[in-house]
Design a protein around this motif. Structure first.
Motif, PDB file in Angstrom:
ATOM      1  N   THR A 588       5.687   8.131  -4.974  1.00  0.00           N
ATOM      2  CA  THR A 588       6.465   6.987  -4.507  1.00  0.00           C
ATOM      3  C   THR A 588       7.929   7.384  -4.356  1.00  0.00           C
ATOM      4  O   THR A 588       8.381   8.399  -4.905  1.00  0.00           O
ATOM      5  CB  THR A 588       6.357   5.817  -5.486  1.00  0.00           C
ATOM      6  OG1 THR A 588       6.894   6.218  -6.747  1.00  0.00           O
ATOM      7  CG2 THR A 588       4.898   5.404  -5.666  1.00  0.00           C
ATOM      8  N   GLU A 589       8.671   6.554  -3.622  1.00  0.00           N
ATOM      9  CA  GLU A 589      10.096   6.838  -3.423  1.00  0.00           C
ATOM     10  C   GLU A 589      10.839   6.880  -4.753  1.00  0.00           C
ATOM     11  O   GLU A 589      11.680   7.749  -4.986  1.00  0.00           O
ATOM     12  CB  GLU A 589      10.710   5.762  -2.531  1.00  0.00           C
ATOM     13  CG  GLU A 589      10.278   5.844  -1.080  1.00  0.00           C
ATOM     14  CD  GLU A 589      10.961   4.779  -0.247  1.00  0.00           C
ATOM     15  OE1 GLU A 589      12.124   5.017   0.148  1.00  0.00           O
ATOM     16  OE2 GLU A 589      10.359   3.725  -0.011  1.00  0.00           O
ATOM     17  N   SER A 590      10.565   5.946  -5.654  1.00  0.00           N
ATOM     18  CA  SER A 590      11.280   5.897  -6.931  1.00  0.00           C
ATOM     19  C   SER A 590      11.000   7.148  -7.757  1.00  0.00           C
ATOM     20  O   SER A 590      11.888   7.673  -8.432  1.00  0.00           O
ATOM     21  CB  SER A 590      10.877   4.647  -7.707  1.00  0.00           C
ATOM     22  OG  SER A 590       9.471   4.641  -7.932  1.00  0.00           O
ATOM     23  N   LEU A 593      13.050  10.176  -6.120  1.00  0.00           N
ATOM     24  CA  LEU A 593      14.502  10.118  -6.152  1.00  0.00           C
ATOM     25  C   LEU A 593      15.069   9.923  -7.540  1.00  0.00           C
ATOM     26  O   LEU A 593      16.287   9.876  -7.703  1.00  0.00           O
ATOM     27  CB  LEU A 593      14.996   8.994  -5.238  1.00  0.00           C
ATOM     28  CG  LEU A 593      14.615   9.144  -3.755  1.00  0.00           C
ATOM     29  CD1 LEU A 593      15.119   7.967  -2.955  1.00  0.00           C
ATOM     30  CD2 LEU A 593      15.173  10.435  -3.194  1.00  0.00           C
ATOM     31  N   MET A 615       4.730  10.859   0.906  1.00  0.00           N
ATOM     32  CA  MET A 615       5.515   9.828   0.240  1.00  0.00           C
ATOM     33  C   MET A 615       4.837   8.488   0.467  1.00  0.00           C
ATOM     34  O   MET A 615       4.739   8.004   1.597  1.00  0.00           O
ATOM     35  CB  MET A 615       6.958   9.809   0.747  1.00  0.00           C
ATOM     36  CG  MET A 615       7.813   8.762   0.053  1.00  0.00           C
ATOM     37  SD  MET A 615       9.552   8.809   0.533  1.00  0.00           S
ATOM     38  CE  MET A 615      10.094  10.231  -0.380  1.00  0.00           C
ATOM     39  N   PHE A 618       6.276   4.118   1.801  1.00  0.00           N
ATOM     40  CA  PHE A 618       7.615   4.368   2.329  1.00  0.00           C
ATOM     41  C   PHE A 618       8.164   3.103   2.986  1.00  0.00           C
ATOM     42  O   PHE A 618       7.471   2.395   3.714  1.00  0.00           O
ATOM     43  CB  PHE A 618       7.601   5.508   3.350  1.00  0.00           C
ATOM     44  CG  PHE A 618       8.974   5.880   3.826  1.00  0.00           C
ATOM     45  CD1 PHE A 618       9.796   6.647   3.030  1.00  0.00           C
ATOM     46  CD2 PHE A 618       9.444   5.436   5.054  1.00  0.00           C
ATOM     47  CE1 PHE A 618      11.071   6.991   3.465  1.00  0.00           C
ATOM     48  CE2 PHE A 618      10.711   5.770   5.481  1.00  0.00           C
ATOM     49  CZ  PHE A 618      11.533   6.550   4.685  1.00  0.00           C
ATOM     50  N   GLY A 621      11.415   1.255  -0.882  1.00  0.00           N
ATOM     51  CA  GLY A 621      12.417   1.695  -1.850  1.00  0.00           C
ATOM     52  C   GLY A 621      13.772   1.848  -1.208  1.00  0.00           C
ATOM     53  O   GLY A 621      14.128   1.142  -0.269  1.00  0.00           O
ATOM     54  N   SER A 623      15.320   5.036  -0.136  1.00  0.00           N
ATOM     55  CA  SER A 623      15.425   6.468   0.155  1.00  0.00           C
ATOM     56  C   SER A 623      16.728   6.770   0.884  1.00  0.00           C
ATOM     57  O   SER A 623      17.167   6.016   1.750  1.00  0.00           O
ATOM     58  CB  SER A 623      14.243   6.917   1.012  1.00  0.00           C
ATOM     59  OG  SER A 623      13.048   6.795   0.301  1.00  0.00           O
ATOM     60  N   LEU A 628      16.114  12.885   1.675  1.00  0.00           N
ATOM     61  CA  LEU A 628      14.802  12.927   2.307  1.00  0.00           C
ATOM     62  C   LEU A 628      14.612  14.211   3.112  1.00  0.00           C
ATOM     63  O   LEU A 628      13.534  14.806   3.110  1.00  0.00           O
ATOM     64  CB  LEU A 628      14.624  11.697   3.206  1.00  0.00           C
ATOM     65  CG  LEU A 628      13.213  11.458   3.751  1.00  0.00           C
ATOM     66  CD1 LEU A 628      12.241  11.228   2.608  1.00  0.00           C
ATOM     67  CD2 LEU A 628      13.210  10.270   4.701  1.00  0.00           C
ATOM     68  N   LEU A 636       4.690  10.871   5.657  1.00  0.00           N
ATOM     69  CA  LEU A 636       5.189   9.581   5.179  1.00  0.00           C
ATOM     70  C   LEU A 636       4.103   8.541   5.401  1.00  0.00           C
ATOM     71  O   LEU A 636       3.470   8.504   6.464  1.00  0.00           O
ATOM     72  CB  LEU A 636       6.455   9.159   5.927  1.00  0.00           C
ATOM     73  CG  LEU A 636       7.737   9.964   5.680  1.00  0.00           C
ATOM     74  CD1 LEU A 636       8.885   9.335   6.452  1.00  0.00           C
ATOM     75  CD2 LEU A 636       8.064  10.011   4.204  1.00  0.00           C
TER      76      LEU A 636
END
Length: 711
Positions: A588-590, A593, A615, A618, A621, A623, A628, A636
């Motif tokens: 996941t994005e969280s 990052l 990811m 998408f 979040g 991003s 990225l 994605l």
């Protein structure tokens, strides 16, 4: 009798000390004599070294004489040419130079000069003459051996003179060593007799002194023995010792000091007993705020409960916890945090009301016990709310700590209780649960205990216990949802976790994944999912119809953040033999990052194995395009929240179009999840999306159903 034996022991003790001191004095004196003897021996060793050095000169000069004889014979017979004679000349000159340096050091040494200064000068002179004739011999040996033979004869004369002087020095040094040794033995004998006599005098003097002191101290020793007996038997907080006090105040010397020590010991015992009494009090009170602690609160609750039984009333308990107290500790330090807790306790004491109990449960958590407060539940609730309002109002003003104005808020949870009560811990536990609810709903407010919420919490606890058993009993199962391309050709699957509960039936992941994350069970579960998916990839690799299929596996943030996650994945791939290119990890994005630099390192290490990345979700979040573009992603996945309304919602359509365009610019594949209609697929295809997943192509199914479809 006991006091008499104690006196006897105390009298023998000084005698033992006297003997010990005398022995130590004698030992020290003998050690000093022995040290002098060792120094003399060292000096004698130095003399012996000089003697040995002097004796070696004749041997070394004899070797030079033999070399010269060999050179002379070779020159006369013609067996040695001029080059060989020159080399022998050079070597002999060097040896004479080294030997001359040794003779000079010997003659200049303090030991030789002290032995006989004239012999030292003659020694240097004789060696110099010998050296001169030897050098002259080597200079003319190649030109005129007969002249060289004359020079060599003269050198032999000087050699004999040198040997005579050397022998004389050796004889003088040997005689000096004998004299020194005799003198040292005499000094040692004198010193030894002196030490023995001194030690005997000291021993007699100390023995007489100790005997006199022992007779004089008899009465005082009895008093001391009685005082020790009193200290051992007395259990009083105050221990009177009048005779010892008089001895300390009116005496002098050792007994006054002993009396003072006994009084200090008595005072230490009294302080210890006072501290024990204080510790007994501290067992029921918090040392920081001086408020009742959890143990005393439980005792007060028992008393309130008995009062409720007599008057058929109710009681209430409020639990409050400071909001963001950790921020205060982090910003100002724990010292300021402790002073803030003291100030909070003082304000709460002013508002809880007389007859109620304010307790500090630990950390930044307090409790207020109210009761009995009313015959009916309605009036009891009113009194609890009134107290809670006073508490919340107490936090309105700033707290002044070390010149700083600190503001604090508190979340409050309350519960009512009365008779009968099955468990005395329930009211406090219910109030704490209500307090957590207040925190989750905005903080700085009051919530009453809700039985529905409590039942939900208990259900969550039971579910966690059952989930642990599910791991042990193999109740977990992987379902697979197909992923297709724009022509509906199967490209791979996503592995989705299901729990086949023996009573609850098929439990969806939304009901237990969050619980697994919070409890840490997601780690063994995630490892099992990875093992199972890789084993399936290996099974598919042997079939031409399935060898090209990939499996996407969701990786939780907690699982990915493990330090050895890369090694775990590598180990699974090695054990199962699965083709790494067919394994796709969905993050996941969280997760990606949270720690971008560490994430990039791990992803690159896994890419080195051949593993691919997608990811997930998408667009939901935050991003950053700067990050990225640095991530080694392959794909994605557009979240289904945008796909669901893409036909009717122009904003969703624009967002999806932007995601697809950005992905193509970054060289990434795009897959849309949640596709349920052909219209959605067609619109996504028109915008450039080439891969799809959703109910339009198939729901998540067990492995056997997927196998039928593949066949």
């Amino acid at each position: 009798m006991k006091a008499g034996r104690s006196v006897l022991l105390l009298l023998l003790l000084p005698l033992g000390i006297v003997v010990l001191v005398a022995l130590m004095v004698n030992y020290g004196a003998l050690s000093s004599v022995r040290e002098q003897f060792d120094l003399s021996s060292a000096a004698q060793d130095e003399d012996l070294v000089v003697i040995e050095e002097a004796a070696s000169f004749s041997r070394d000069m004899g070797l030079i004489q033999r070399q010269m004889a060999v050179a002379l014979d070779g020159a006369k017979s013609g067996q040695l040419d001029e080059l060989q004679l020159y080399r022998m000349h050079t070597r002999i000159v060097e040896e004479l130079a080294a030997l001359g340096e040794r003779v000079r050091r010997l003659a200049e040494s303090e030991l030789v000069i002290d032995a006989n200064h004239n012999s030292a000068r003659q020694l240097i002179h004789s060696f110099g003459e010998y050296r001169r004739f030897i050098v002259m011999t080597t200079d003319v040996i190649a030109v005129d051996p007969r002249v060289a033979a004359d020079f060599l004869d003269q050198a032999q004369v000087e050699h004999r003179e040198f040997s005579i002087f050397s022998s004389r020095i050796v004889s003088l040094l040997a005689e000096r060593a004998r004299d020194r040794n005799a003198a040292q033995v005499a000094r040692f004998d004198d010193a030894f007799r002196g030490v023995l006599l001194t030690g005997l005098i000291i021993l007699i003097g100390l023995f007489v002194t100790a005997s006199l002191l022992g007779r004089r101290a008899g009465s005082h020793m009895v008093d001391i023995a009685d005082a020790l007996s009193t200290l051992a038997r007395s259990a009083e907080a105050k221990i009177p010792l009048p005779r010892i006090e008089a001895m300390y105040e009116g005496g002098r010397g050792e007994f006054a000091r002993i009396a003072g020590t006994l009084l200090n010991f008595r005072n230490a015992i009294e302080r210890q007993r006072s501290a024990e009494a204080q510790a007994f009090q501290l067992a029921f009170y918090d040392p920081l705020t001086r408020l009742p602690n959890r143990r005393l609160l439980s005792e007060r609750m028992r008393s309130v409960l008995r009062a409720c039984e007599q008057h058929l009333g109710h009681a209430g308990v409020i639990v409050l916890d400071l909001d963001d107290f950790k921020r205060v500790n982090d910003a100002y330090g724990h010292g300021v945090g402790d002073r803030l807790l003291v100030e909070v306790a003082a304000r709460l004491e002013s508002v809880v009301g007389e007859g109620n109990t304010l307790a500090h449960l630990g950390g930044d958590e307090f409790a207020i016990l109210l009761g009995p407060i009313g015959a009916d539940a309605g009036s009891a609730v009113g009194e609890v709310e009134a107290c809670a309002e006073r508490v919340l109002a107490a936090f309105a003003g700033a707290f002044q700590i070390d010149g700083e104005s600190l503001y604090a808020t508190a979340s409050l949870g309350a519960s009512l209780f009365g008779t009968p009560l099955a468990n005395l811990d329930d009211p406090l536990r219910h109030a704490e649960n209500a307090m957590y609810q207040a925190k989750s709903e905005g903080r700085g407010n009051l919530r009453f205990f809700d039985p529905v919420i409590q039942a939900r919490l208990e259900e969550r606890i039971a579910l966690e216990s059952e989930l642990r058993l599910a791991i042990e009993r193999d109740q977990l199962e992987l379902f697979y949802q197909v992923q297709v391309d724009e022509n509906d050709r199967l490209q791979g699957v996503e592995a989705l976790l299901r729990w086949r509960h023996p009573v609850r039936g098929l439990v969806p992941p939304a009901a237990f994944i969050g619980l697994a994350e919070e409890s840490g069970l997601i780690l063994p579960i995630g490892h099992w999912v990875l093992e199972t998916a890789c084993a399936q990839l290996l099974a598919w690799a042997g079939d031409a119809r399935t060898a090209q299929l990939s499996i996407a596996v969701n990786v939780s943030a907690r699982q990915f953040r493990q330090d050895d996650f890369v090694q775990q994945v590598g180990g699974v791939l090695e054990r199962t033999g699965a083709p790494p290119r067919r394994l796709k990890l969905e993050l996941t994005e969280s997760t990606v990052l949270e720690d971008i630099e560490s994430t990039i390192v791990k992803m690159k290490a896994l890419r080195a194995f051949g593993v691919r990345f997608s990811m997930d979700d998408f667009g939901t979040g935050y991003s950053s395009l700067q990050y990225l573009k640095r991530l080694p992603l392959d794909q994605l996945k557009i979240d289904q929240a945008f796909v669901r309304d893409i036909i009717d919602d122009a904003d969703d359509a624009v967002i999806v179009q932007a995601i697809i365009a950005m992905s193509h610019a970054l060289g990434l594949e795009v897959i849309a999840e949640g596709v349920e209609t052909r219209e959605q697929q067609q619109l996504l295809g028109q915008q450039g999306c080439r891969f799809f997943q959703g109910y339009l192509f198939g729901k998540p199914v067990p492995l056997d159903e997927l196998a039928q479809r593949l066949r």
